[in-house]
Design a protein around this motif. Structure first.
Motif, PDB file in Angstrom:
ATOM      1  N   LEU A 162       0.861  -1.179   0.000  1.00 38.42           N
ATOM      2  CA  LEU A 162       0.000   0.000   0.000  1.00 38.42           C
ATOM      3  C   LEU A 162       0.899   1.231   0.000  1.00 38.42           C
ATOM      4  N   THR A 163       0.837   2.004  -1.086  1.00 43.09           N
ATOM      5  CA  THR A 163       1.677   3.191  -1.211  1.00 43.09           C
ATOM      6  C   THR A 163       0.928   4.403  -0.680  1.00 43.09           C
ATOM      7  N   LEU A 164       1.536   5.030   0.334  1.00 49.28           N
ATOM      8  CA  LEU A 164       1.021   6.267   0.909  1.00 49.28           C
ATOM      9  C   LEU A 164       2.171   7.264   0.865  1.00 49.28           C
ATOM     10  N   GLY A 165       1.989   8.343   0.161  1.00 53.99           N
ATOM     11  CA  GLY A 165       3.091   9.281  -0.040  1.00 53.99           C
ATOM     12  C   GLY A 165       4.135   8.613  -0.923  1.00 53.99           C
ATOM     13  N   GLU A 174     -10.087   6.707   2.242  1.00 58.26           N
ATOM     14  CA  GLU A 174      -9.374   6.837   0.969  1.00 58.26           C
ATOM     15  C   GLU A 174      -8.100   5.986   0.954  1.00 58.26           C
ATOM     16  N   GLU A 175      -7.411   5.921   2.075  1.00 58.76           N
ATOM     17  CA  GLU A 175      -6.180   5.128   2.160  1.00 58.76           C
ATOM     18  C   GLU A 175      -6.498   3.642   2.038  1.00 58.76           C
ATOM     19  N   CYS A 235      -5.853   0.015  -1.462  1.00 57.78           N
ATOM     20  CA  CYS A 235      -5.378  -1.380  -1.432  1.00 57.78           C
ATOM     21  C   CYS A 235      -5.843  -2.117  -2.688  1.00 57.78           C
ATOM     22  N   THR A 236      -5.034  -3.059  -3.126  1.00 52.65           N
ATOM     23  CA  THR A 236      -5.473  -3.937  -4.217  1.00 52.65           C
ATOM     24  C   THR A 236      -6.488  -4.925  -3.639  1.00 52.65           C
ATOM     25  N   GLY A 237      -7.217  -5.569  -4.517  1.00 55.85           N
ATOM     26  CA  GLY A 237      -8.179  -6.584  -4.075  1.00 55.85           C
ATOM     27  C   GLY A 237      -7.508  -7.691  -3.283  1.00 55.85           C
ATOM     28  N   ALA A 257      -6.395 -10.052   2.096  1.00 54.37           N
ATOM     29  CA  ALA A 257      -5.450 -10.431   3.151  1.00 54.37           C
ATOM     30  C   ALA A 257      -5.812  -9.744   4.465  1.00 54.37           C
ATOM     31  N   LEU A 258      -6.172  -8.465   4.402  1.00 57.35           N
ATOM     32  CA  LEU A 258      -6.586  -7.747   5.607  1.00 57.35           C
ATOM     33  C   LEU A 258      -7.839  -8.374   6.214  1.00 57.35           C
ATOM     34  N   GLN A 259      -8.786  -8.726   5.374  1.00 54.48           N
ATOM     35  CA  GLN A 259     -10.021  -9.338   5.862  1.00 54.48           C
ATOM     36  C   GLN A 259      -9.742 -10.708   6.483  1.00 54.48           C
TER      37      GLN A 259
END
Length: 164
Positions: A31-34, A105-106, A110-112, A117-119
Motif C-alpha cells: 500500500l503506497t502512501l506518499g 481513501e487510504e 489497497c489492491t483486491g 489479506a486484511l479481511q
C-alpha cells in the motif's frame, strides 16, 4: 515480541499472531502512501468505541417511499469502517511506519488481493477471540454448581445401574 507463525497456507502465507489481539498481515502488492510502499499491516482487535464509531459512520438518513426519513445502516459501510480502524500500523521494508487507523481513501488504495489479506487477518483475530472466550467460559466448569469436590461426571448420588 512473542510471535506465533500461521502455517496454514489456506489462511495466509507469512501471517503471524504477535501478541494477544494483534496480527501481522503481509501485503503482497503493498500500500503506497506518499512516497513509501508499506508491505505489512498490524491489525488489532476492535474496542467498544471502535464499534460504536463504525456503526455511527455506517448510518445514513434516507427517504422512505412515504416521504418519511429513516435511519439505515449499510453492512458494507460498517465492515469498511471497522476494518480501517483495525489497522494499527503499516510497516515498510526499510523500517518506515504509518500509524493507523487508515482513512477511507487510504484503505481504498489497497489492491483486491491485499484487501482480502486484511479481511483474512481480521478473521484470524475474531477466531482467536472466540477461542479465548470459550476457554474462559469452560474454566472451572467441571466442579461448578455441584457444591462438593466430586470429580467431573460424579453427581454425588446413585446413578442408573448403581447398587443402592
Amino acid at each position: 515480541m512473542n510471535r506465533t507463525e500461521i502455517t496454514d497456507a489456506r489462511i495466509m502465507e507469512g501471517a503471524a499472531v504477535i501478541e494477544a489481539g494483534r496480527v501481522i498481515v503481509p501485503l503482497a502488492d503493498g500500500l503506497t502512501l506518499g512516497k513509501v510502499t508499506y508491505t505489512r499491516a498490524i491489525l488489532r482487535q476492535l474496542t467498544a468505541g471502535d464499534i460504536l464509531e463504525a456503526q455511527e459512520e455506517a448510518e445514513r438518513l434516507v427517504y422512505a417511499k412515504d416521504g418519511t426519513l429513516s435511519l439505515v445502516m449499510s453492512p458494507a459501510r460498517m465492515g469498511r469502517e471497522a476494518l480501517r480502524r483495525q489497522v494499527a500500523r503499516l510497516e515498510g521494508e526499510s523500517g518506515e511506519t504509518f500509524d493507523g487507523p487508515l482513512a477511507v481513501e487510504e484503505l481504498g488504495r489497497c489492491t483486491g488481493r491485499d484487501l482480502a489479506a486484511l479481511q483474512t487477518g481480521v478473521e484470524l483475530l475474531d477466531s482467536a477471540a472466540a477461542r479465548n472466550a470459550e476457554a474462559l467460559q469452560a474454566r472451572g466448569r467441571s466442579a461448578a454448581g455441584r457444591g462438593n469436590d466430586a470429580p467431573a461426571g460424579d453427581h454425588g448420588g446413585p446413578q442408573d445401574g448403581d447398587a443402592v
